[in-house]
Write a protein that holds these residues in place. Structure first.
Motif, PDB file in Angstrom:
ATOM      1  N   HIS A  11       0.844  -1.189   0.000  1.00  0.00           N
ATOM      2  CA  HIS A  11       0.000   0.000   0.000  1.00  0.00           C
ATOM      3  C   HIS A  11       0.878   1.237   0.000  1.00  0.00           C
ATOM      4  N   HIS A  12       0.275   2.395  -0.214  1.00  0.00           N
ATOM      5  CA  HIS A  12       1.054   3.626  -0.379  1.00  0.00           C
ATOM      6  C   HIS A  12       1.741   4.081   0.900  1.00  0.00           C
ATOM      7  N   LEU A  13       1.371   3.564   2.059  1.00  0.00           N
ATOM      8  CA  LEU A  13       2.012   3.942   3.319  1.00  0.00           C
ATOM      9  C   LEU A  13       3.355   3.238   3.511  1.00  0.00           C
ATOM     10  N   ALA A  14       3.644   2.243   2.697  1.00  0.00           N
ATOM     11  CA  ALA A  14       4.885   1.482   2.857  1.00  0.00           C
ATOM     12  C   ALA A  14       6.117   2.368   2.722  1.00  0.00           C
ATOM     13  N   SER A  15       6.043   3.406   1.910  1.00  0.00           N
ATOM     14  CA  SER A  15       7.203   4.291   1.761  1.00  0.00           C
ATOM     15  C   SER A  15       7.466   5.082   3.043  1.00  0.00           C
ATOM     16  N   VAL A  16       6.423   5.426   3.796  1.00  0.00           N
ATOM     17  CA  VAL A  16       6.610   6.131   5.068  1.00  0.00           C
ATOM     18  C   VAL A  16       7.361   5.235   6.038  1.00  0.00           C
ATOM     19  N   TYR A  17       6.962   3.955   6.123  1.00  0.00           N
ATOM     20  CA  TYR A  17       7.630   3.029   7.024  1.00  0.00           C
ATOM     21  C   TYR A  17       9.076   2.814   6.606  1.00  0.00           C
ATOM     22  N   ARG A  18       9.285   2.707   5.315  1.00  0.00           N
ATOM     23  CA  ARG A  18      10.622   2.441   4.788  1.00  0.00           C
ATOM     24  C   ARG A  18      11.567   3.623   5.029  1.00  0.00           C
ATOM     25  N   TYR A  19      11.137   4.827   4.659  1.00  0.00           N
ATOM     26  CA  TYR A  19      12.000   5.996   4.830  1.00  0.00           C
ATOM     27  C   TYR A  19      12.214   6.324   6.307  1.00  0.00           C
ATOM     28  N   GLY A  20      11.199   6.107   7.129  1.00  0.00           N
ATOM     29  CA  GLY A  20      11.346   6.349   8.561  1.00  0.00           C
ATOM     30  C   GLY A  20      12.369   5.430   9.185  1.00  0.00           C
ATOM     31  N   ALA A  21      12.291   4.154   8.851  1.00  0.00           N
ATOM     32  CA  ALA A  21      13.258   3.191   9.379  1.00  0.00           C
ATOM     33  C   ALA A  21      14.662   3.513   8.889  1.00  0.00           C
ATOM     34  N   GLY A  22      14.783   3.866   7.623  1.00  0.00           N
ATOM     35  CA  GLY A  22      16.096   4.195   7.070  1.00  0.00           C
ATOM     36  C   GLY A  22      16.703   5.430   7.714  1.00  0.00           C
ATOM     37  N   PHE A  23      15.904   6.471   7.890  1.00  0.00           N
ATOM     38  CA  PHE A  23      16.398   7.709   8.503  1.00  0.00           C
ATOM     39  C   PHE A  23      16.865   7.470   9.934  1.00  0.00           C
ATOM     40  N   CYS A  24      16.037   6.818  10.733  1.00  0.00           N
ATOM     41  CA  CYS A  24      16.399   6.566  12.132  1.00  0.00           C
ATOM     42  C   CYS A  24      17.590   5.617  12.233  1.00  0.00           C
ATOM     43  N   GLY A  25      17.676   4.646  11.331  1.00  0.00           N
ATOM     44  CA  GLY A  25      18.828   3.749  11.313  1.00  0.00           C
ATOM     45  C   GLY A  25      20.121   4.487  11.007  1.00  0.00           C
ATOM     46  N   LEU A  26      20.068   5.425  10.071  1.00  0.00           N
ATOM     47  CA  LEU A  26      21.264   6.214   9.743  1.00  0.00           C
ATOM     48  C   LEU A  26      21.683   7.109  10.902  1.00  0.00           C
ATOM     49  N   VAL A  27      20.723   7.686  11.612  1.00  0.00           N
ATOM     50  CA  VAL A  27      21.048   8.522  12.781  1.00  0.00           C
ATOM     51  C   VAL A  27      21.758   7.682  13.835  1.00  0.00           C
ATOM     52  N   LEU A  28      21.250   6.485  14.089  1.00  0.00           N
ATOM     53  CA  LEU A  28      21.882   5.617  15.087  1.00  0.00           C
ATOM     54  C   LEU A  28      23.265   5.159  14.649  1.00  0.00           C
ATOM     55  N   LEU A  29      23.428   4.866  13.367  1.00  0.00           N
ATOM     56  CA  LEU A  29      24.760   4.478  12.880  1.00  0.00           C
ATOM     57  C   LEU A  29      25.754   5.630  12.971  1.00  0.00           C
TER      58      LEU A  29
END
Length: 188
Positions: A11-29
């Motif tokens: 569904h179209h919300l999948a990009s929100v979940y994907r970009y959110g996880a990626g952004f927060c993962g990069l901050v933690l790294l």
């Protein structure tokens, strides 16, 4: 009913979940890389300051593992990323609460300071919000895939009404037929 049973796929919300996880993962790294760059001792409870927060090697390792998990969720995407964001966000909240009680004590093996606790709460809020976006609310719109998965009978009635309605009527636009409109009670 299990959580995964009500989750729609693609569904179209999948990009929100994907970009959110990626952004927060990069901050933690990035935080973990700064902690490793200072070559701190593994369980130094005094902790050196990195990006305004205290850290040690153990906290950098944990940040790396969680950051990589979030990036993995971003790569997989969809419902997996949403569920992962909710779980990791909840774990950040629990970590914040747990570390409030061990500040300035020998049990503080990760070297947390108050800035770390605040970061844990804020990062947990961001990650959980990315995971729950468009998924958790009492007033989801009827075109939301999560609403349709939770109310299959009503969604089927609305789809049937939309197919049988003449073009240009309110039913075609997704509104309920007059007999099925919900009655609103209470103050607005």
């Amino acid at each position: 009913m299990k959580l995964r049973d009500e989750l729609p796929v693609d569904h179209h919300l999948a990009s929100v979940y994907r970009y959110g996880a990626g952004f927060c993962g990069l901050v933690l790294l990035a935080f973990a890389a700064l902690g490793f760059a200072d070559a701190l001792s593994p369980f130094d409870t005094a902790g050196d300051t990195v990006a305004g927060m205290t850290t040690n090697v153990a906290l950098s390792v944990i940040s790396t593992v969680v950051g990589l998990a979030l990036l993995g969720g971003a790569v997989i995407g969809g419902n997996f990323a949403s569920t992962l964001n909710i779980v990791v966000g909840g774990l950040f909240f629990l970590s914040g609460f747990a570390h409030v009680f061990v500040l300035d004590r020998p049990a503080n093996v990760l070297g947390f300071g108050m800035s770390n606790v605040i970061f844990s709460f804020v990062m947990g809020l961001f990650i959980a919000t990315f995971g729950m976006y468009g998924r958790v609310s009492s007033k989801l719109s009827h075109d939301n895939p999560y609403w349709a998965a939770r109310h299959p009978e009503q969604a089927a009635r609305e789809q049937a009404a939309a197919r049988t309605a003449p073009a240009g009527t309110a039913e075609t636009a997704g509104a309920l037929p007059a007999a099925e409109k919900p009655v609103r009670r209470g103050r607005r």
